[in-house]
Design a protein around this motif. Structure first.
Motif, PDB file in Angstrom:
ATOM      1  N   VAL A 126      27.167  25.496  37.618  1.00 31.08           N
ATOM      2  CA  VAL A 126      26.231  24.504  37.544  1.00 31.08           C
ATOM      3  C   VAL A 126      25.338  24.601  36.605  1.00 31.08           C
ATOM      4  O   VAL A 126      24.122  25.432  36.634  1.00 31.08           O
ATOM      5  CB  VAL A 126      25.220  24.947  39.478  1.00 31.08           C
ATOM      6  N   GLY A 127      24.951  23.293  35.896  1.00 34.65           N
ATOM      7  CA  GLY A 127      24.135  23.364  34.481  1.00 34.65           C
ATOM      8  C   GLY A 127      25.313  23.240  33.337  1.00 34.65           C
ATOM      9  O   GLY A 127      26.297  24.097  33.336  1.00 34.65           O
ATOM     10  N   THR A 128      24.408  23.075  32.758  1.00 39.43           N
ATOM     11  CA  THR A 128      25.555  22.654  31.701  1.00 39.43           C
ATOM     12  C   THR A 128      24.336  22.731  30.021  1.00 39.43           C
ATOM     13  O   THR A 128      24.827  22.408  29.017  1.00 39.43           O
ATOM     14  CB  THR A 128      25.365  20.912  31.216  1.00 39.43           C
ATOM     15  N   GLY A 129      23.814  23.627  30.188  1.00 38.05           N
ATOM     16  CA  GLY A 129      23.054  24.026  29.202  1.00 38.05           C
ATOM     17  C   GLY A 129      23.376  25.369  28.527  1.00 38.05           C
ATOM     18  O   GLY A 129      24.466  25.461  28.879  1.00 38.05           O
ATOM     19  N   ASN A 130      22.643  26.321  27.305  1.00 39.00           N
ATOM     20  CA  ASN A 130      23.345  26.904  26.864  1.00 39.00           C
ATOM     21  C   ASN A 130      23.884  28.002  27.530  1.00 39.00           C
ATOM     22  O   ASN A 130      25.059  28.334  27.293  1.00 39.00           O
ATOM     23  CB  ASN A 130      22.666  27.322  25.484  1.00 39.00           C
ATOM     24  N   THR A 131      22.761  28.100  28.268  1.00 40.64           N
ATOM     25  CA  THR A 131      23.653  29.596  29.496  1.00 40.64           C
ATOM     26  C   THR A 131      24.765  29.540  30.095  1.00 40.64           C
ATOM     27  O   THR A 131      25.606  29.567  30.319  1.00 40.64           O
ATOM     28  CB  THR A 131      22.819  29.808  30.162  1.00 40.64           C
ATOM     29  N   ALA A 132      25.194  28.320  30.693  1.00 42.37           N
ATOM     30  CA  ALA A 132      25.835  27.329  31.471  1.00 42.37           C
ATOM     31  C   ALA A 132      27.385  27.532  30.807  1.00 42.37           C
ATOM     32  O   ALA A 132      28.439  27.707  30.657  1.00 42.37           O
ATOM     33  CB  ALA A 132      25.877  25.907  32.231  1.00 42.37           C
ATOM     34  N   ALA A 133      27.649  27.295  29.408  1.00 40.00           N
ATOM     35  CA  ALA A 133      28.453  26.851  28.297  1.00 40.00           C
ATOM     36  C   ALA A 133      29.121  27.694  27.828  1.00 40.00           C
ATOM     37  O   ALA A 133      30.423  28.376  28.178  1.00 40.00           O
ATOM     38  CB  ALA A 133      28.306  25.602  27.013  1.00 40.00           C
ATOM     39  N   ASP A 134      28.149  29.149  28.122  1.00 42.41           N
ATOM     40  CA  ASP A 134      28.788  30.316  27.434  1.00 42.41           C
ATOM     41  C   ASP A 134      29.380  30.889  28.908  1.00 42.41           C
ATOM     42  O   ASP A 134      30.046  31.723  28.705  1.00 42.41           O
ATOM     43  CB  ASP A 134      27.086  30.863  26.716  1.00 42.41           C
ATOM     44  N   ILE A 135      28.782  31.041  29.780  1.00 40.12           N
ATOM     45  CA  ILE A 135      29.296  31.368  30.638  1.00 40.12           C
ATOM     46  C   ILE A 135      30.200  30.803  30.798  1.00 40.12           C
ATOM     47  O   ILE A 135      31.703  32.038  31.352  1.00 40.12           O
ATOM     48  CB  ILE A 135      28.225  31.281  32.106  1.00 40.12           C
ATOM     49  N   CYS A 136      30.497  29.584  31.089  1.00 37.85           N
ATOM     50  CA  CYS A 136      32.738  28.544  31.090  1.00 37.85           C
ATOM     51  C   CYS A 136      33.079  29.976  30.207  1.00 37.85           C
ATOM     52  O   CYS A 136      34.672  29.829  30.644  1.00 37.85           O
ATOM     53  CB  CYS A 136      32.166  27.753  31.066  1.00 37.85           C
ATOM     54  N   GLN A 137      32.956  30.051  28.768  1.00 36.70           N
ATOM     55  CA  GLN A 137      33.375  30.267  27.807  1.00 36.70           C
ATOM     56  C   GLN A 137      34.054  31.466  27.892  1.00 36.70           C
ATOM     57  O   GLN A 137      35.412  31.566  28.415  1.00 36.70           O
ATOM     58  CB  GLN A 137      32.980  30.240  26.571  1.00 36.70           C
ATOM     59  N   ASP A 138      33.368  32.002  28.609  1.00 35.10           N
ATOM     60  CA  ASP A 138      33.468  33.984  29.112  1.00 35.10           C
ATOM     61  C   ASP A 138      34.040  33.817  30.063  1.00 35.10           C
ATOM     62  O   ASP A 138      35.031  34.441  30.020  1.00 35.10           O
ATOM     63  CB  ASP A 138      32.340  34.433  28.967  1.00 35.10           C
ATOM     64  N   LEU A 139      34.376  32.893  31.485  1.00 34.34           N
ATOM     65  CA  LEU A 139      35.202  32.935  32.127  1.00 34.34           C
ATOM     66  C   LEU A 139      36.740  32.690  32.205  1.00 34.34           C
ATOM     67  O   LEU A 139      37.697  32.933  32.372  1.00 34.34           O
ATOM     68  CB  LEU A 139      34.476  32.022  33.463  1.00 34.34           C
ATOM     69  N   VAL A 140      36.781  31.434  31.266  1.00 33.53           N
ATOM     70  CA  VAL A 140      38.148  31.549  30.600  1.00 33.53           C
ATOM     71  C   VAL A 140      38.637  32.053  29.939  1.00 33.53           C
ATOM     72  O   VAL A 140      39.760  32.123  30.110  1.00 33.53           O
ATOM     73  CB  VAL A 140      37.817  29.533  29.708  1.00 33.53           C
ATOM     74  N   SER A 141      37.968  32.735  28.543  1.00 35.87           N
ATOM     75  CA  SER A 141      37.574  33.793  27.707  1.00 35.87           C
ATOM     76  C   SER A 141      38.851  35.663  28.513  1.00 35.87           C
ATOM     77  O   SER A 141      39.144  35.533  28.185  1.00 35.87           O
ATOM     78  CB  SER A 141      37.299  34.651  26.561  1.00 35.87           C
ATOM     79  N   GLN A 142      38.422  34.983  29.646  1.00 37.57           N
ATOM     80  CA  GLN A 142      38.403  37.034  30.576  1.00 37.57           C
ATOM     81  C   GLN A 142      39.375  36.362  31.972  1.00 37.57           C
ATOM     82  O   GLN A 142      39.867  36.871  32.886  1.00 37.57           O
ATOM     83  CB  GLN A 142      37.528  36.739  31.584  1.00 37.57           C
ATOM     84  N   GLY A 143      39.764  35.182  31.793  1.00 35.86           N
ATOM     85  CA  GLY A 143      41.273  34.406  32.467  1.00 35.86           C
ATOM     86  C   GLY A 143      41.128  33.944  34.302  1.00 35.86           C
ATOM     87  O   GLY A 143      42.235  34.185  35.062  1.00 35.86           O
ATOM     88  N   ALA A 144      39.220  33.467  34.278  1.00 34.08           N
ATOM     89  CA  ALA A 144      39.532  32.553  35.103  1.00 34.08           C
ATOM     90  C   ALA A 144      40.650  32.171  35.645  1.00 34.08           C
ATOM     91  O   ALA A 144      41.253  30.935  34.188  1.00 34.08           O
ATOM     92  CB  ALA A 144      38.692  32.031  35.469  1.00 34.08           C
ATOM     93  N   LYS A 145      40.907  31.335  36.264  1.00 36.54           N
ATOM     94  CA  LYS A 145      42.069  30.390  37.352  1.00 36.54           C
ATOM     95  C   LYS A 145      41.356  28.614  36.467  1.00 36.54           C
ATOM     96  O   LYS A 145      42.441  28.442  35.894  1.00 36.54           O
ATOM     97  CB  LYS A 145      42.685  30.412  38.025  1.00 36.54           C
TER      98      LYS A 145
END
Length: 168
Positions: A126-145
């Motif tokens: 929940v959120g679209t700032g820099n932190t949220a985008a960084d977390i989303c990118q990390d989740l994808v790169s770490q194999g989140a479904k």
């Protein structure tokens, strides 16, 4: 992720390097701030929070406050206080009906320790700032479904060729 631009951020006594990018990544900016604090002789306390709201003593002209620094209570009596937490102050994890029954993790970004624990999981950020985008990118790169980013209101994206720094 882009944090800020040279056009809108000014720091006293030390200009940005002439080779700094117009829009710079958060890690670049964090490193620059660390060296700025060191060169300027600033005392920086991280992992610190106000225990309660400061109170002002008119007779002494000082503020009375307690800071919890790395688990220790530190009494301070400064003459001035500058609030500079932006939206990144003390974490606020809202009460969401049903969160007590939720079987997954429910956490604030300040408690996020990396995406490894979310491998093969479905995650809502929940959120679209820099932190949220960084977390989303990390989740994808770490194999989140599946990673879904939720924002409350529309975003405005403008090319830097149309950006006028005088507006800020």
């Amino acid at each position: 992720m882009l944090l800020t631009t040279i056009d809108v951020t000014v720091v006293l006594y030390q200009p940005y390097p002439t080779n700094a990018p117009k829009f710079f990544p958060k890690d670049w900016f964090a490193s620059w701030l660390e060296q700025y604090a060191k060169v300027q002789g600033l005392v920086v306390w991280t992992d610190s929070f106000l225990e309660r709201s400061p109170t002002y003593n008119v007779a002494t002209g000082k503020w009375d406050l307690v800071v919890i620094r790395k688990g220790e209570h530190v009494q301070l009596r400064p003459s001035h206080i500058v609030i500079a937490t932006s939206i990144h102050g003390k974490p606020n994890l809202p009460l969401v009906p049903g969160s007590d029954d939720f079987q997954g993790k429910f956490l604030h970004s300040s408690s996020y320790k990396g995406g490894r624990g979310f491998s093969s999981k479905r995650v809502l950020v929940v959120g679209t700032g820099n932190t949220a985008a960084d977390i989303c990118q990390d989740l994808v790169s770490q194999g989140a479904k599946e990673v879904i980013m939720l924002q409350r209101s529309p975003s405005a994206v403008v090319s830097d060729k149309y950006y006028d720094s005088r507006i800020s």
